[in-house]
Design an enzyme around this catalytic site. Structure first.
Site, PDB file in Angstrom:
ATOM      1  CG  HIS A 286      -0.496   0.072   2.519  1.00 27.30           C
ATOM      2  ND1 HIS A 286      -0.205   1.268   3.137  1.00 27.30           N
ATOM      3  CD2 HIS A 286      -0.237  -0.892   3.442  1.00 27.30           C
ATOM      4  CE1 HIS A 286       0.203   1.041   4.377  1.00 27.30           C
ATOM      5  NE2 HIS A 286       0.213  -0.255   4.581  1.00 27.30           N
ATOM      6  CG  ASP A 298       2.456   0.232   7.914  1.00 26.26           C
ATOM      7  OD1 ASP A 298       2.023  -0.388   6.922  1.00 26.26           O
ATOM      8  OD2 ASP A 298       1.738   0.572   8.873  1.00 26.26           O
ATOM      9  CD  GLU A 332      -3.305  -1.344   5.372  1.00 31.13           C
ATOM     10  OE1 GLU A 332      -3.490  -2.336   6.092  1.00 31.13           O
ATOM     11  OE2 GLU A 332      -2.726  -0.313   5.780  1.00 31.13           O
ATOM     12  CD  GLU A 333      -1.483   2.269   7.579  1.00 27.04           C
ATOM     13  OE1 GLU A 333      -2.187   1.683   8.422  1.00 27.04           O
ATOM     14  OE2 GLU A 333      -0.273   2.013   7.426  1.00 27.04           O
ATOM     15  CG  ASP A 360       0.861  -3.841   4.850  1.00 29.88           C
ATOM     16  OD1 ASP A 360       1.717  -3.115   5.389  1.00 29.88           O
ATOM     17  OD2 ASP A 360      -0.363  -3.682   5.008  1.00 29.88           O
ATOM     18  CG  HIS A 431       0.073   2.364  12.696  1.00 29.85           C
ATOM     19  ND1 HIS A 431      -1.170   1.823  12.992  1.00 29.85           N
ATOM     20  CD2 HIS A 431       0.365   1.939  11.441  1.00 29.85           C
ATOM     21  CE1 HIS A 431      -1.603   1.136  11.959  1.00 29.85           C
ATOM     22  NE2 HIS A 431      -0.683   1.193  11.006  1.00 29.85           N
TER      23      HIS A 431
END
Length: 475
Positions: A286, A298, A332-333, A360, A431
């Protein structure tokens, strides 16, 4: 990074075409013997060095954080489109993806009594703010989401609920699923119990003073309340203050809201098949990231790995029989938005989506190959595993799961493979503001490029299918 030249790769193909004495297959889906030499050449060329690190360096340096719906999102789409073309893909296109835009403004928290001090927080994606001014309330702690669910509403009403459940560290990341409900559902349960806000211990395994964000959504039956994550040291600190047995009051000041809609794009690059161009083997990652770091692990790493794997296949003297499609998924997130858009667009002819795999889970080396395929195709997956074994990847006939962006197509019946990455330290950075380029080892990316190139090429060359067939239950 050194990029192997097509001429060198072609020579390796010739030299290794019949170098592996792998067992012949009887019936079912099979990998042709003549494809094995090419796959070995792809593997060894990638292990000698690829351009993957340069790709993720470019993305994280020239674009940086690229939260869905921001100006950087648009620049990332343009970057991906140009990069696919520069890498020699036969076809490149954009497919639109529309979604609500969530905005993060300021976010502050502090203990105001009995021991005044600041707390480091980050709002959870989708959260509302505190209404333009700070709110202050007493804190009540719960050791898990289940404890909050079971609590007497009178003990929560008018307070700030604090969910303080630790995440365990595992190579496969299974500790995440055990605690992530606090993030996704904590605000809903706290609201049902009458809380004014919810704080959670960050869903992570680190000890850095950097909170972990992530997505949540409000249920239709609740009043939205602010939701934020404390860094892990701050969660520990708040717990220690509460252990003193005195009432603890916290002030929160959060600016966050959802503002209208935005259209981004899935960016798709293809190496067109020489014999069955309408049959697709897809790999991808992503393109979006959260806004705190630069989205290196990420999922800049996944974008780089799969883009470069496709480039190596495109550099071969001949195209594979099927089309290899590399997808840079949008958003995606915030809920697999690009993946569901892709499934709506392409899921109607699921049998032509031969198999899919996704990168991912950071930048750690791949240690296992697993797959969800029909029984008659398992021997073909095992043979792919034989080619990957020399670079430390074991074929595991049982277990595994598809990646998140592959999931909506799997729900519709697509076969899948998992190239399982070592995620031992993935949730140290996941994140957070600490998701940056220095966490990536170039040689680890090369090993993953080797694996994805081998998988995609051999799946595209396979005689027979992997079991993709329509089924109900997809979006």
């Amino acid at each position: 990074m050194r990029v192997p030249l097509p001429r060198r790769l072609g020579a390796l193909v010739v030299a290794l075409s019949f170098a592996l004495p792998l067992s012949a297959q009887e019936g079912g889906t099979r990998i042709p013997d003549e494809a094995i030499g090419t796959a070995v050449a792809l593997r060894d060329s990638a292990m000698a060095g690829t351009g993957a690190f340069g790709i993720v360096e470019s993305l994280t340096t020239e674009i940086g954080p690229r939260m869905a719906g921001t100006e950087a999102d648009a620049r990332a789409v343009a970057w991906a489109e140009e990069r696919f073309r520069a890498l020699g893909y036969d076809r490149v296109r954009l497919e639109p993806v529309t979604f609500p835009v969530w905005h993060r403004g300021h976010e502050r928290a502090e203990v105001v009594a009995p021991f005044p001090q600041p707390l480091l927080i980050t709002a959870l994606g989708g959260s509302v703010g505190t209404g333009g001014e700070a709110i202050e309330a007493e804190v009540v702690r719960f050791g898990s989401l289940d404890e909050l669910k079971a609590a007497d509403p009178a003990s929560v009403r008018g307070r700030i609920a604090f969910i303080d459940q630790k995440m365990e560290r595992f190579r496969d990341g299974r500790g995440y699923g055990r605690v992530v409900g606090a993030r996704s559902q904590g605000a809903n349960e706290a609201s049902r119990h009458g809380a004014r806000a919810v704080l959670i211990r960050s869903i992570g395994t680190d000890s850095a003073r950097m909170p972990h964000t992530g997505m949540m959504r409000y249920a239709d039956d609740v009043t939205p309340i602010p939701a934020a994550a404390l860094s892990i040291p701050d969660a520990d600190q708040l717990a220690r203050i509460l252990e003193r047995g005195q009432p603890v009051r916290v002030r929160l000041d959060i600016d966050a809201e959802t503002r209208g809609e935005y259209t981004s794009h899935n960016v798709i690059g293809e190496i067109v098949g020489s014999e069955r161009p309408d049959e697709i083997v897809f790999i991808g990652g992503h393109l979006d990231s959260w806004d705190l770091g630069t989205g290196a692990i990420d999922d800049g790493a996944g974008i780089a790995i799969t883009m470069e794997a496709g480039r190596l296949i495109a550099a071969l003297p001949e195209r594979p029989k099927r089309t290899v499609r590399v997808i840079a998924f949008a958003n995606e997130e915030q809920g697999l938005i690009g993946a569901y858009a892709y499934a709506r667009e392409h899921g109607g002819d699921i049998a032509r989506q031969i198999i899919g795999a996704e990168s991912d889970f950071g930048a750690g080396r791949i240690y296992a190959l697993r797959a969800g395929v029909k029984p008659e195709a398992r021997e073909a997956i095992a043979r792919i595993g034989e080619v990957l074994a020399p670079i430390g990847i074991a074929y595991e006939a049982e277990g595994g799961s598809p990646g998140p962006d592959v999931g909506p197509m799997v729900q519709r019946g697509m076969a899948w493979a998992q190239l399982a990455q070592d995620g031992t330290d993935y949730f140290d950075y996941h994140h957070t503001a600490n998701d940056t380029l220095d966490k990536i080892e170039p040689a680890a990316l090369d090993q993953q490029v080797a694996a994805y190139a081998v998988f995609a090429y051999l799946a595209a060359e396979a005689e027979g299918d992997f079991g993709s067939a329509p089924r109900t239950g997809g979006d």
